[in-house]
Design a protein around this motif. Structure first.
Motif, PDB file in Angstrom:
ATOM      1  N   ALA A 127     -15.770 -20.651 -46.320  1.00  0.00           N
ATOM      2  CA  ALA A 127     -16.140 -20.522 -47.725  1.00  0.00           C
ATOM      3  C   ALA A 127     -14.932 -20.886 -48.587  1.00  0.00           C
ATOM      4  N   SER A 128     -15.192 -21.386 -49.787  1.00  0.00           N
ATOM      5  CA  SER A 128     -14.097 -21.820 -50.658  1.00  0.00           C
ATOM      6  C   SER A 128     -13.367 -20.652 -51.312  1.00  0.00           C
ATOM      7  N   THR A 163      -6.840 -30.812 -52.878  1.00  0.00           N
ATOM      8  CA  THR A 163      -7.503 -29.517 -53.007  1.00  0.00           C
ATOM      9  C   THR A 163      -6.544 -28.461 -53.546  1.00  0.00           C
ATOM     10  N   ARG A 215     -14.169 -19.553 -60.039  1.00  0.00           N
ATOM     11  CA  ARG A 215     -14.527 -19.989 -58.693  1.00  0.00           C
ATOM     12  C   ARG A 215     -15.602 -21.073 -58.736  1.00  0.00           C
ATOM     13  N   GLN A 216     -16.515 -20.952 -59.683  1.00  0.00           N
ATOM     14  CA  GLN A 216     -17.539 -21.992 -59.833  1.00  0.00           C
ATOM     15  C   GLN A 216     -16.909 -23.320 -60.236  1.00  0.00           C
ATOM     16  N   TYR A 244     -13.886 -24.286 -59.502  1.00  0.00           N
ATOM     17  CA  TYR A 244     -13.224 -24.809 -58.303  1.00  0.00           C
ATOM     18  C   TYR A 244     -14.242 -25.478 -57.386  1.00  0.00           C
ATOM     19  N   ASP A 245     -15.389 -24.845 -57.202  1.00  0.00           N
ATOM     20  CA  ASP A 245     -16.432 -25.449 -56.365  1.00  0.00           C
ATOM     21  C   ASP A 245     -16.915 -26.767 -56.948  1.00  0.00           C
ATOM     22  N   GLN A 246     -16.944 -26.856 -58.272  1.00  0.00           N
ATOM     23  CA  GLN A 246     -17.349 -28.122 -58.898  1.00  0.00           C
ATOM     24  C   GLN A 246     -16.320 -29.210 -58.625  1.00  0.00           C
ATOM     25  N   LEU A 271     -14.385 -29.338 -55.954  1.00  0.00           N
ATOM     26  CA  LEU A 271     -14.550 -29.690 -54.547  1.00  0.00           C
ATOM     27  C   LEU A 271     -15.791 -30.546 -54.325  1.00  0.00           C
ATOM     28  N   ALA A 272     -16.823 -30.307 -55.123  1.00  0.00           N
ATOM     29  CA  ALA A 272     -18.074 -31.068 -54.968  1.00  0.00           C
ATOM     30  C   ALA A 272     -17.852 -32.555 -55.191  1.00  0.00           C
ATOM     31  N   ARG A 302     -16.978 -33.971 -51.716  1.00  0.00           N
ATOM     32  CA  ARG A 302     -17.897 -33.842 -50.580  1.00  0.00           C
ATOM     33  C   ARG A 302     -18.597 -35.149 -50.201  1.00  0.00           C
TER      34      ARG A 302
END
Length: 414
Positions: free
Chosen positions: A290-291, A320, A342-343, A345-347, A349-350, A353
């Motif tokens: 998990a991130s 990253t 955190r959202q 950061y996930d964006q 990383l997206a 992907r």
């Protein structure tokens, strides 16, 4: 080890004791951790950067710096410093099982991680990060379901450091992932074995970064990268399908590499191995962890930032780490709550992907090396295909397209 694998850099200054608290505790001072720490410290945050080893220290890696690493180093402000120590290389030489080869141009360099990581951690210190080594990570400190620090080991002491955020950048080892509750896959994506060989007789002859596919090396490949001063990084790597056990015999693969590839045999027969061959696991495709969770972000190979197919991981580790810092800095600037940080950061990383998915698709070459015969055979006859292969290095071309059904038909039709 030869001088080229230990190019001198000034000694790292490490603090004698850990702070009781800081804005961000970064655990792991490899490329991702140092990039994150440097960026946050430069913005005025109090950053404690810890690592279980003193610097300079060894790290199992191919040591290749391809264009994404150059771009990240430029953004970090250390490209010129790193390139002053690195061996510049103009081409990757791709070698197929039947002996066909093609040289693919690119912005390339080789620098042993012992030197690179030392330069990066020194940069983080210059920006204001406090480095403390050797320090081992034991567990996170939680309050009301949120990570608020970490329990560490420093010699016989068991200190605790409180932090607004903890960034986990501990590499491919699974124990820290399990300890933080981020692990979603214990098995690695692959494994690698490398050594440094000093061989003055190859001066001026082994100048490319060689990547070699052969049936004997399935599901991976072998490499020889020049480090400068008559020293070469030679190794093998094996990659596995998701969920498949990493049971390749790397030492046998290494011996097979020197058997099937004449330059590898010449390097070993006429050279001196500097130290031991060393192996390490690989975590790829931004999978297996998990991130993050409340108060905690994972970055670098901890997150799976190494590419399938090529095994290149330095550039994406740096990226990253920079993304984690960007999410924290922009979140503070915009007044975001923790979940929104955190959202964000996930964006970030997206955006990476899709690239990882394409490299995962291209990984079929490692399982079916005859595909390399086909691609290299056509590339020898097609300047446009060579440009596309060069584009794979600088991420302007899709590696998966070369190996799609349509791509295969196009190669056969030409």
């Amino acid at each position: 080890m030869s001088q080229s694998a230990t190019r001198p850099v000034s000694a790292t200054v490490s603090a004698l004791s850990l702070p009781a608290s800081c804005d961000v505790l970064v655990i792991g001072a490899g490329p991702s951790g140092s990039a994150c720490a440097a960026t946050l410290a430069a913005a005025g945050w109090s950053v404690c950067l810890v690592d279980q080893h003193d610097f300079p220290r060894e790290k199992v890696c191919g040591d290749g710096l391809i264009p994404d690493a150059h771009a990240a180093l430029r953004r970090l402000g250390v490209l010129d410093e790193v390139m002053a120590h690195a061996q510049h290389v103009s081409h990757v030489r791709c070698v197929a099982p039947r002996g066909g080869q093609v040289d693919v141009p690119g912005t390339l360099a080789v620098l042993p991680r012992r030197v690179l990581d030392h330069l990066l951690v020194q940069h983080a210190q210059r920006q204001g990060a406090q480095l403390v080594t050797p320090v081992k990570f034991d567990a996170v400190i939680e309050e009301n379901g949120r990570v608020v620090g970490a329990r560490l080991r420093q010699g016989e002491a068991r200190p605790e450091v409180r932090a607004r955020w903890v960034v986990l950048a501990t590499g491919a080892g699974v124990q820290p992932l399990v300890a933080t509750g981020l692990c979603t896959r214990r098995t690695p994506s692959g494994i690698a074995l490398r050594g440094y060989v000093h061989n003055p007789s190859l001066a001026g002859r082994q100048t490319t970064m060689d990547v070699v596919w052969d049936r004997a090396l399935r599901p991976g490949y072998g490499w020889i990268f020049p480090c400068g001063e008559d020293t070469y990084n030679i190794g093998v790597g094996a990659f596995f399908r998701q969920g498949q056990a990493a049971d390749a015999n790397l030492r046998q693969m290494f011996d097979d590499f020197t058997r099937v590839y004449a330059p590898a045999r010449a390097l070993m027969d006429g050279g001196t191995l500097q130290g031991d061959l060393k192996g390490a696991p690989l975590r790829c495709t931004l999978e297996g962890a998990a991130s993050g969770r409340p108060g905690l972000l994972a970055t670098g190979e901890t997150l799976g930032s190494t590419y399938d197919f090529t095994g290149e991981g330095i550039g994406k580790a740096l990226e990253t780490g920079l993304m984690a810092a960007d999410a924290l800095l922009s979140g503070a600037r915009d007044g975001l709550d923790e979940a929104a940080v955190r959202q964000r950061y996930d964006q970030h990383l997206a955006t990476l992907r899709p690239k990882f998915a394409l490299y995962e698709k291209a990984n079929s070459v490692n399982r079916h090396p005859w595909l390399a015969d086909l691609v290299i055979w056509r590339a020898q006859r097609s300047a446009s295909l060579r440009r596309r292969m060069s584009g794979v290095l600088d991420e302007t071309s899709n590696p998966g397209h070369l190996l799609s059904v349509r791509g295969m038909l196009r190669l056969l039709a030409r």
